[in-house]
Design an enzyme around this catalytic site. Structure first.
Site, short mmCIF file in Angstrom:
data_model
loop_
_atom_site.label_atom_id
_atom_site.label_comp_id
_atom_site.label_asym_id
_atom_site.label_seq_id
_atom_site.Cartn_x
_atom_site.Cartn_y
_atom_site.Cartn_z
CB CYS A 302 8.56 0.74 -7.39
SG CYS A 302 8.18 -0.15 -5.89
CD GLU A 336 2.76 -4.35 -5.70
OE1 GLU A 336 2.96 -4.18 -4.49
OE2 GLU A 336 3.53 -4.96 -6.45
#
Length: 436
Positions: A302, A336
């Site tokens: 994140c 990611e």
């Protein structure tokens, strides 16, 4: 946490357009203007109120112009009549971060439409937009939920459709939020929350924060300082060692990240907190997280730049920092998936600048593997970036990079500035596997 977001920012993780102090609310978007042809007084058609969820209507925004919205939710006003409601609306051409509660007087009731065919409406709205507005929407409306099937996406949107916290106070900033965050139930009736900017504990009332600040002895994130250059500092915080802090960070970040899940198992992650430092302490600017061990070569889970600090190059700095850590580990890295709308733009910009800088300076042939070894960027990301720039040709069974200097210069100019640079000589860090 794995896929809370991945940022970051408008053009850089999360360098979103500046908002009130930002704030939030993203007041820099250019909404499509549709002026009402109405007088000041009007009769309300019988039976039209209260408006049903799903109704389409024109709504006066903060720019004093009318824009098409869809009613997402409604709530009755205390001590009001049978038709006294306020409505939570979504501006149909734009990202959910602009959704808000509005009063009845902001709505043009002569424009009410029910059961509109969404495909027809979207096409009509598209025809009203200029080419620039259409491009702006395309850049900002990818919601980052490509991994969800239709049923899961509906469930996610239903659960998160209404922002539960309208504003937060963090340090010297009051910030409008963008999205729902699943705070504990006891905070569900709090339109505003007060955060300690150092330990990230949150409270319902200003007096509670003031009492807390007299006792809180933290002046920086509770981790190891691994980078200091001028007034910028980076702290590494272990989710297992600092569980409350990192969970609170996730609650805070989710207010500005529209993604499926807020993970509570922070033990598996490391958090890298970027701060601006002064004589009062180290004030959080943004952060990224990464798994301690990733089989997929993820070097970032994140990423977020807090709204007051966006458009200053911090998002690009965070991305660059994640790759410097990968170089120290001797690995290639990749963010990611799925990336958020802003995250994808940010990474494309970063990959473009890094790769084209090398191609400009490199006089002889260079392979994608060599580029990957030099930059720690995964080969797939290099290939997709060069293909997107139309700099790859397939010849005799292999990919060849076309590096015409004029074409490179044009793409570099389009990619924009690189932002703040990471001074690698100031990075003092041991990879996690060696720590343990």
């Amino acid at each position: 946490m794995g896929s809370l977001e991945n940022t970051t920012e408008n053009g850089e993780p999360m360098d979103l357009p500046p908002c009130n102090g930002v704030g939030g609310g993203d007041s820099s978007f250019a909404l499509v203007e549709t002026p009402p042809e109405k007088g000041l007084s009007r009769k309300i058609k019988p039976g039209i109120l209260p408006l049903e969820v799903g109704t389409r209507v024109m709504c006066k925004w903060r720019d004093n112009k009318y824009h098409s919205v869809k009613v997402i939710e409604r709530r009755k006003l205390n001590n009001g009549g049978p038709n006294d409601y306020e409505y939570y609306v979504h501006y149909v051409e734009f990202n959910r971060r602009l959704d808000e509660w509005v009063k009845l007087e902001q709505l043009d009731l002569d424009s009410v439409e029910a059961d509109v065919d969404e495909k027809v409406e979207d096409k009509a709205a598209s025809l009203k937009m200029t080419r620039h507005q259409k491009r702006k929407i395309d850049e900002t409306h990818v919601e980052g939920h490509e991994e969800l099937d239709a049923a899961s996406l509906r469930e996610h949107e239903e659960f998160t459709k209404v922002k539960n916290i309208a504003t937060i106070e963090l340090g010297r900033y009051e910030i409008e939020t963008w999205y729902f965050s699943p705070f504990p139930p006891e905070y569900s009736d709090s339109l505003k929350l007060y955060f300690c900017e150092f330990c990230l504990n949150f409270m319902k009332r200003k007096e509670q924060l003031q009492r807390h600040m007299r006792k809180c002895d933290l002046k920086h994130p509770p981790g190891d300082e691994i980078y200091r250059s001028g007034t910028l500092s980076m702290f590494e915080v272990d989710g297992k060692k600092n569980k409350v802090y990192t969970q609170n960070l996730c609650y805070l970040a989710k207010l500005f990240l529209d993604h499926k899940t807020l993970y509570y198992d922070v033990d598996l992650f490391l958090f890298y907190i970027l701060c601006e430092c002064d004589d009062r302490g180290c004030h959080m600017v943004g952060y990224f997280s990464k798994e301690k061990h990733s089989e997929e070569s993820y070097n970032l889970a994140c990423i977020l730049t807090l709204p007051p600090y966006q458009r200053k190059g911090y998002g690009k700095f965070l991305i660059a920092f994640s790759y410097e850590l990968s170089k120290k580990e001797g690995k290639v890295g990749t963010p990611e998936r799925p990336l958020s709308d802003l995250g994808l733009l940010s990474y494309r910009g970063y990959w473009t600048r890094v790769l084209l800088d090398i191609l400009k300076k490199h006089k002889s042939n260079i392979s994608i593997k060599e580029l990957s070894d030099m930059t720690a960027i995964k080969a797939d990301d290099i290939l997709s970036t060069l293909q997107n720039l139309e700099l790859i040709q397939y010849r005799k069974g292999q990919h060849a990079i076309c590096a015409d200097p004029k074409v490179l210069d044009r793409h570099l100019k389009a990619a924009g500035r690189g932002g703040l640079e990471v001074d690698v000589s100031k990075l003092i860090w041991t990879p996690y596997k060696e720590q343990s």
